[in-house]
Scaffold this active site. Structure first.
Site, PDB file in Angstrom:
ATOM      1  N   ASP A  30      16.098  38.190  49.699  1.00  0.00           N
ATOM      2  CA  ASP A  30      16.721  37.898  48.403  1.00  0.00           C
ATOM      3  C   ASP A  30      15.660  38.059  47.317  1.00  0.00           C
ATOM      4  OD1 ASP A  30      19.499  36.059  47.643  1.00  0.00           O
ATOM      5  OD2 ASP A  30      17.950  36.275  46.100  1.00  0.00           O
ATOM      6  N   THR A 121      32.808  41.206  48.443  1.00  0.00           N
ATOM      7  CA  THR A 121      34.175  41.569  48.044  1.00  0.00           C
ATOM      8  C   THR A 121      34.084  42.585  46.918  1.00  0.00           C
ATOM      9  OG1 THR A 121      34.884  39.352  48.621  1.00  0.00           O
ATOM     10  CG2 THR A 121      36.378  40.624  47.211  1.00  0.00           C
ATOM     11  N   LEU A 150      34.909  33.682  54.768  1.00  0.00           N
ATOM     12  CA  LEU A 150      34.526  32.264  54.890  1.00  0.00           C
ATOM     13  C   LEU A 150      34.922  31.451  53.675  1.00  0.00           C
ATOM     14  CD1 LEU A 150      31.839  31.423  53.042  1.00  0.00           C
ATOM     15  CD2 LEU A 150      30.673  32.756  54.773  1.00  0.00           C
ATOM     16  N   ARG A 151      35.254  30.189  53.967  1.00  0.00           N
ATOM     17  CA  ARG A 151      35.547  29.225  52.898  1.00  0.00           C
ATOM     18  C   ARG A 151      34.314  28.366  52.685  1.00  0.00           C
ATOM     19  NH1 ARG A 151      39.668  26.078  56.281  1.00  0.00           N
ATOM     20  NH2 ARG A 151      38.088  26.751  57.747  1.00  0.00           N
ATOM     21  N   PHE A 253      47.765  25.427  51.936  1.00  0.00           N
ATOM     22  CA  PHE A 253      47.665  26.040  50.607  1.00  0.00           C
ATOM     23  C   PHE A 253      48.908  25.829  49.762  1.00  0.00           C
ATOM     24  CE2 PHE A 253      43.788  28.393  49.507  1.00  0.00           C
ATOM     25  CZ  PHE A 253      43.019  27.944  50.561  1.00  0.00           C
ATOM     26  N   GLY A 261      39.986  27.331  41.673  1.00  0.00           N
ATOM     27  CA  GLY A 261      38.811  27.781  40.928  1.00  0.00           C
ATOM     28  C   GLY A 261      37.823  28.349  41.920  1.00  0.00           C
ATOM     29  N   CYS A 264      35.517  32.827  43.959  1.00  0.00           N
ATOM     30  CA  CYS A 264      36.259  33.924  44.610  1.00  0.00           C
ATOM     31  C   CYS A 264      37.653  34.147  44.039  1.00  0.00           C
ATOM     32  CB  CYS A 264      36.347  33.674  46.111  1.00  0.00           C
ATOM     33  SG  CYS A 264      34.739  33.774  46.902  1.00  0.00           S
ATOM     34  N   LYS A 267      38.185  35.307  40.138  1.00  0.00           N
ATOM     35  CA  LYS A 267      37.626  36.629  39.759  1.00  0.00           C
ATOM     36  C   LYS A 267      38.183  37.732  40.653  1.00  0.00           C
ATOM     37  CE  LYS A 267      33.990  37.190  42.903  1.00  0.00           C
ATOM     38  NZ  LYS A 267      33.908  38.232  43.897  1.00  0.00           N
ATOM     39  N   ARG A 334      31.366  27.004  39.972  1.00  0.00           N
ATOM     40  CA  ARG A 334      31.834  28.222  39.296  1.00  0.00           C
ATOM     41  C   ARG A 334      33.342  28.110  39.037  1.00  0.00           C
ATOM     42  NH1 ARG A 334      29.739  32.747  43.265  1.00  0.00           N
ATOM     43  NH2 ARG A 334      30.078  31.042  44.714  1.00  0.00           N
TER      44      ARG A 334
HETATM   45  C1  UDX Z   1      38.392  31.458  49.305  1.00  0.00           C
HETATM   46  C2  UDX Z   1      39.164  31.959  50.546  1.00  0.00           C
HETATM   47  O1  UDX Z   1      39.858  30.865  51.151  1.00  0.00           O
HETATM   48  C3  UDX Z   1      38.194  32.566  51.539  1.00  0.00           C
HETATM   49  O2  UDX Z   1      38.897  33.100  52.645  1.00  0.00           O
HETATM   50  C4  UDX Z   1      37.422  33.675  50.832  1.00  0.00           C
HETATM   51  O3  UDX Z   1      36.471  34.227  51.718  1.00  0.00           O
HETATM   52  C5  UDX Z   1      36.735  33.157  49.593  1.00  0.00           C
HETATM   53  O4  UDX Z   1      37.676  32.535  48.721  1.00  0.00           O
HETATM   54  P1  UDX Z   1      36.903  29.304  48.764  1.00  0.00           P
HETATM   55  O5  UDX Z   1      36.754  29.863  47.376  1.00  0.00           O
HETATM   56  O6  UDX Z   1      35.703  28.759  49.465  1.00  0.00           O
HETATM   57  O7  UDX Z   1      37.522  30.423  49.740  1.00  0.00           O
HETATM   58  O8  UDX Z   1      37.944  28.100  48.657  1.00  0.00           O
HETATM   59  P2  UDX Z   1      39.446  27.784  49.098  1.00  0.00           P
HETATM   60  O9  UDX Z   1      39.424  26.780  50.166  1.00  0.00           O
HETATM   61  O10 UDX Z   1      40.233  29.003  49.331  1.00  0.00           O
HETATM   62  O11 UDX Z   1      39.981  27.060  47.767  1.00  0.00           O
HETATM   63  C6  UDX Z   1      40.060  27.782  46.542  1.00  0.00           C
HETATM   64  C7  UDX Z   1      40.595  26.910  45.438  1.00  0.00           C
HETATM   65  O12 UDX Z   1      41.982  26.644  45.635  1.00  0.00           O
HETATM   66  C8  UDX Z   1      39.931  25.541  45.295  1.00  0.00           C
HETATM   67  O13 UDX Z   1      39.695  25.286  43.923  1.00  0.00           O
HETATM   68  C9  UDX Z   1      40.950  24.581  45.875  1.00  0.00           C
HETATM   69  O14 UDX Z   1      40.851  23.303  45.315  1.00  0.00           O
HETATM   70  C10 UDX Z   1      42.254  25.265  45.473  1.00  0.00           C
HETATM   71  N1  UDX Z   1      43.416  24.917  46.308  1.00  0.00           N
HETATM   72  C11 UDX Z   1      43.406  25.221  47.641  1.00  0.00           C
HETATM   73  C12 UDX Z   1      44.521  24.317  45.741  1.00  0.00           C
HETATM   74  O15 UDX Z   1      44.546  24.054  44.532  1.00  0.00           O
HETATM   75  N2  UDX Z   1      45.603  24.017  46.545  1.00  0.00           N
HETATM   76  C13 UDX Z   1      45.635  24.301  47.855  1.00  0.00           C
HETATM   77  O16 UDX Z   1      46.649  24.012  48.506  1.00  0.00           O
HETATM   78  C14 UDX Z   1      44.491  24.910  48.426  1.00  0.00           C
END
Ligand code: UDX
Length: 437
Positions: A30, A121, A150-151, A253, A261, A264, A267, A334
């Site tokens: 990095d 991505t 990954l989450r 979900f 937010g 990922c 954007k 972010r």
């Molecule tokens: C996401 C994707 O899940 C993952 O597969 C990808 O690789 C990257 O983007 P991440 O950003 O880590 O992962 O978070 P995620 O668990 O998906 O949650 C995203 C946002 O959605 C969070 O702000 C969360 O609070 C919100 N959310 C999630 C809701 O508001 N309601 C839900 O039911 C689920």
């Protein structure tokens, strides 16, 4: 196998440590010296459950090292590029500066038979463009695209035992060589039955953007239902439970609240719309504009609901915002809905205190004008209203009676619908949720 991982952020640091755990010899690279010196010392440069333990475990094996020098990638057979693709300033499109720089700097160190693998991505078409560049600057190497799903908060588990692997490869013997190398990298999870799909570059790139668009749409769908529930007196949580029992829909979900937010989903849907526009397919994705708009409207709605809780005026009210991270188990702020709401409340005259178990240092950098308090009890003291915006376990488990003794007024807005309304009301609180009475 010797592996290099270029970019050691939320994705790359976890990927590097996980590949070492799978038995490979890994060099993480990095440009950020602070990040690399933390990782060299076996410390995670950000909060991610399980990562500190994994780093300690693999560093004892001697299989994981870190460097700021791209030349150290030479000698590895597979090179994973894991750098960020943020939103371009003032535009919807993705900023590919870091991806382009990483590949261009890597090319001179690639040898015959090496596989350069993009994990970031990217807009569809990026891999084909980079493959053309590679043919010129690193002939003999093969480019593959292997998106990462990954989450944050579950990154270690998602990397070691993902739902599936997707390999985007070129046609012919070069593609077969890339598939064989990736199969060797992921031999352990593949042997455990993880499915893998081998597709062309464009499909691999689109799998990632389509998956994130679907997830964003699912969240905005339930938040749109929350708006309808608010207008009719129905309960969106019961609605989600009921429709989620249909296996075709599924309950995951479908949690209504302040919306999505993070680095990922927001954007990625915008970059996808921008790319579709460039390809002349913008009509196909106009629905994502609505998904984005519903999501942003939730933030405004939460500010309005807080004003209602405070008897119609925010001016001079002490408001405690529970949560700064975009989701629990992360220190990532972010595009955090929690911070966006906190800033709005403050702009509209409230005195806002933000608390969070892990994300305050990052939050301070983004919104230095807000007040931050790490101790939950201190943050709650003398508040006129509480607004729960990131559902950390410790906030979900707050005791309404005990908290009632700390605050000046018993008003709470449950911006993630995770509290038991009856328990809070029985303890004398004025409770409001999202899309529920
Ligand atoms: C996401 C994707 O899940 C993952 O597969 C990808 O690789 C990257 O983007 P991440 O950003 O880590 O992962 O978070 P995620 O668990 O998906 O949650 C995203 C946002 O959605 C969070 O702000 C969360 O609070 C919100 N959310 C999630 C809701 O508001 N309601 C839900 O039911 C689920």
């Amino acid at each position: 196998m010797r592996i290099s991982v270029i970019g050691c952020g939320y994705l790359g640091a976890v990927h590097a440590a996980s590949m070492a755990k799978l038995g490979h010899e890994v060099i993480g690279i990095d440009v950020d010296e602070r990040k690399i010196s933390e990782l060299q010392a076996g410390r995670a440069p950000f909060f991610e459950p399980g990562l500190p333990e994994l780093l300690t475990e693999v560093q004892e094996t001697g299989r994981l090292s870190f460097s700021t020098n791209m030349a150290d990638a030479e000698g590895a057979r597979v090179h994973f590029v894991c750098v960020g693709t943020p939103q371009r300033k003032g535009e919807n499109a993705a900023d590919l500066t870091y991806v382009d720089a990483a590949f261009n700097e890597l090319f001179p160190y690639l040898n015959e038979g090496d596989i350069a693998v993009g994990k970031s991505t990217v807009p569809v078409g990026t891999a084909a463009r980079l493959a053309d560049l590679a043919a010129d600057k690193a002939p003999g190497a093969v480019l593959a695209w292997n998106p990462e799903f990954l989450r944050e908060g579950h990154a270690v588990k998602d990397t070691l035992t993902p739902d599936r692997f997707v390999y985007g490869i070129p046609a012919g013997p070069a593609g077969e060589a890339a598939t064989a190398a990736l199969d060797e990298v992921y031999a352990t999870p593949l042997a455990d039955g993880t499915p893998r799909l081998v597709v062309d570059y464009a499909t691999a790139e689109l799998v990632k953007t389509a998956a994130n668009s679907f997830l964003a749409t699912k969240i905005s769908f339930i938040n749109a239902m929350a708006e309808v529930c608010e207008a009719t007196g129905a309960d969106v949580t019961a609605l989600a439970d009921a429709i989620g029992m249909d296996e075709r829909i599924g309950r995951k979900f479908l949690n209504a609240g302040v919306g999505f937010g993070g680095g990922c989903l927001p954007k990625d849907i915008r970059a996808f719309m921008a790319r579709a526009g460039e390809l002349g397919a913008d009509q196909a994705l106009t629905f994502l504009r609505e998904v984005d708009a519903i999501n942003m409207r939730r933030r405004t709605r939460v500010v309005e609901l807080t004003r209602e809780l405070c008897s119609g005026s925010l001016i001079g009210k002490r408001i405690t915002v529970l949560g700064a991270a975009f989701k629990p188990e992360s220190d990532d702020v972010r595009d955090s809905p929690a911070l966006s709401v906190a800033a709005q409340l403050q702009l509209q005259g409230a005195t806002v205190t933000v608390t969070d178990p892990e994300a305050l240092a990052n939050a301070k950098v983004r919104f230095p004008e807000l007040a931050y308090e790490p101790e939950t009890k201190t943050a709650l003291a003398r508040a006129h209203a509480l607004v729960l915006l990131t559902e950390w376990k410790e906030y979900r488990e707050l005791d309404p009676a005990a908290v009632g003794n700390l605050v000046d007024d018993k008003n709470i807005l449950d911006g993630r619908n995770v509290l038991n309304p009856t328990a809070w009301r029985d303890a004398g609180w004025h409770y409001k949720g999202i899309g529920r009475q």
